[in-house]
Design an enzyme around this catalytic site. Structure first.
Site, PDB file in Angstrom:
ATOM      1  CD  GLU A  75      -2.666   0.873   2.231  1.00  7.58           C
ATOM      2  OE1 GLU A  75      -1.999   1.159   3.883  1.00  7.58           O
ATOM      3  OE2 GLU A  75      -4.074   1.511   2.335  1.00  7.58           O
TER       4      GLU A  75
ATOM      5  CB  CYS B 247      -4.386  -1.069   4.375  1.00  3.96           C
ATOM      6  SG  CYS B 247      -4.293  -0.645   6.038  1.00  3.96           S
TER       7      CYS B 247
ATOM      8  CE  LYS C 111      -6.996   2.128   3.205  1.00  5.81           C
ATOM      9  NZ  LYS C 111      -5.985   2.111   3.695  1.00  5.81           N
TER      10      LYS C 111
END
Lengths: 389, 389
Positions: B119, B233, B196
């Site tokens: 990430e 994440c 994300k």
């Protein structure tokens, strides 16, 4: 015992110490020390006399200003069957009652508030055989069968909520069967029941031959000591099952199971699923599995190309408790009967939710919308293809 | 390195052997032996010269009659930043490019087909500071920023799909920022991007200060080598995020992350979440985390009552790959740069689905119905109370 390692914990504790053990514990369990809670001498004596393990761990929370601590002592019991499976059903059941009664009484004397037994605890896991006779005779009424009456008495005696997972005979609906957890209050009343939502069709688990997917939704039982739910066995592979119990307010979700090890078994997933559920839903979970091998008179095959055989197992025990922050305690043995006790502060659930914000960041509206589209028979998955230049 | 254990694997391999090691591997990883794949001598030389680890494992499937094997070689890279964070941004970025380029080239020479970086791989994890200046200058166009151009060239050179997670500047929408994974084809074209979906608000992860929840849904990218998706994440804590990638046909889901250890960190969950996702969705997952401590000029607090400080970390690395049956390989180091390669037979996904029936037993209609009710502001949880006799 058949060359089975006693537990992953035994392997670790026999070989690691000092810094390595501390680091291992931190990375694997989530804390350097296990916060073991003392057991009464009388309980230790009983565990020696009757040959079962007993151990307790604490899961504390921060002290809050507005809410007092909500300390609840939970227990889970794992055990093997007692008599050969070709003995009369009533004798098989009575022998299990006799053995488990001692462990339940020990839990009661330890002050356990909420106790959960393993899946179909009062019978062998005969589903491997696909035979209906005589096994279906193990089924009982959830409300007033002999097992519920037996458990009710012990629950009232020790003011202990007991979750009793059995094979249910539903006489009000054409005598059908269900895989059901009966929740009995500290007064000995049946609070309610939950029927297994997800039924396996894998290996020796021919359960779909015997009963159907549960029709009781995702009930949470408001007991004197806290709100509990029961995710029965195969439901642990289904994240939405766990999630709905959370949405309904469960503070502790028990996962009574019967699952086997070996090279193609579920053992390496056992630490994963109930623990992931605790993390993502921010509640306590307790995973419970039976122990031992179970032998059946008629031979059966396992759908894996191997010869017919008589034995189902080994069930690998390893029952454990996990906190809402994902910290877990060591498991019970892989091979022996046992009582695992957890001293939980239920305030931890909300403290973890406040810290992680998993519930607030979950975007449930997005997923209800997306999943409802998936249900469409003509669903077009969201796939992106390369546009060649 | 700062008293950090190199890895859980090092602890185990330094202390266990023979039967104990075999049993440990079976219970923890899901197989007795790790099926290590040989690495080229030239790659070993490079890893020594440039001080990164390299290791490869195989995840085979059964041979099928109708479908040929679908062998895909994937790679994941974990690394630390290079220059101090008070150096000019262009120099910081160039130094990371220079270091990571060598590892990408090694992956290319090993014949990796699909490579995923960590990430925000081209920058320090500055979100701890809550400062906008100068950090937002790390943001770039996903389609034609310098990082995408740099990666495209390497992708085309090695015919390798590369997933490049960066901070995206969206110039077509008021200059807003996104945490974005850019998927670049083996021809060097941008196939597409994913933003994300779930943004943390916990500890030093003040990411909600910088960017919002993604608006790209759950895209699956049809690459030359297989269908892939990216769960960035914090999305690893959200089971529905993983699930939707599965419904959209993902065969491999990468989880590029930046997450920290220590006593209150996420390290003990690292083995749980990407692995649970692999199990319940029956696809491959790869979890990737950076390494090292990152120091910032301005001091900042962590919302935990502790004094202000300058350092964020340690990021514990430990990147790993998990198969759809939940079997995983050992992780990379907790502290060192590394390239982890997996040789996957993608046929395994459907083989596991056929065996476990998780998809057929998931009762999605039940949950769409239940979850849509949960969305109601007046939702009444399904709670069962005791009826006192």
């Amino acid at each position: 015992m058949d060359g089975e390692a006693n537990s992953l914990e035994t392997i670790i504790n026999n070989n690691l110490n000092g810094y390595d053990l501390e680091q291992y514990n931190r990375i694997y369990y989530g804390r350097r020390n296990h916060l073991e809670v003392p057991i009464k001498e009388s309980s230790k004596d009983k565990s020696e006399e009757f040959d079962f393990d007993i151990i307790a761990y604490s899961f504390p929370a921060k002290i809050e200003q507005i809410r007092p601590a909500r300390i609840v002592k939970i227990g889970v019991i794992q055990h093997s069957i007692v008599l050969p499976t070709d003995q009369p059903i009533s004798l098989q059941k009575a022998a299990i009652f006799e053995k488990v009664k001692v462990i339940i009484e020990t839990a009661g004397e330890e002050g356990v508030n909420i106790l959960c037994l393993q899946e179909l605890w009062n019978m062998p896991m005969f589903v491997a055989t696909r035979e209906k006779h005589p096994w279906c005779e193990f089924a009982e009424s959830a409300e007033n069968g002999p097992t519920t009456r037996f458990i009710s008495e012990l629950a009232a005696k020790y003011s202990m909520v007991i979750v009793s997972p059995i094979l249910e005979r539903d006489e009000n609906h054409s005598d059908i069967l269900w895989n059901t957890a009966v929740v009995i209050s500290d007064n000995g009343n049946v609070i309610g029941k939950h029927r297994k939502n997800h039924v396996p069709r894998v290996g020796d688990f021919n359960e779909s031959t015997y009963y159907m997917e549960g029709n009781t939704g995702h009930p949470v039982f408001a007991t004197r000591y806290g709100k509990i739910a029961v995710n029965i066995c195969f439901g642990r592979h289904h994240v939405l099952n766990w999630m709905m119990f959370g949405h309904n307010g469960a503070e502790i979700v028990f996962n009574p199971s019967a699952t086997v090890g070996g090279d193609t078994g579920s053992e390496y997933m056992w630490n994963i699923e109930a623990r992931n559920a605790a993390i993502t839903n921010c509640y306590f979970t307790a995973a419970i599995n039976r122990v031992g091998n179970e032998r059946f008179k008629s031979e059966f095959t396992s759908g894996d190309g191997m010869p017919a055989h008589h034995s189902f197992g080994p069930f690998y025990g390893s029952s454990y408790i996990c906190a809402p922050d994902g910290v877990r305690c060591p498991g019970l043995s892989r091979t022996r009967d046992g009582l695992l006790i957890g001293v939980l502060d239920l305030n931890l659930n909300r403290q973890v939710r406040d810290r992680t914000c998993y519930q607030m960041t979950q975007r449930l509206d997005l997923y209800v919308n997306s999943l409802s589209k998936v249900l469409d028979i003509d669903y077009k998955p969201q796939v992106v293809y390369e546009k060649r230049k």
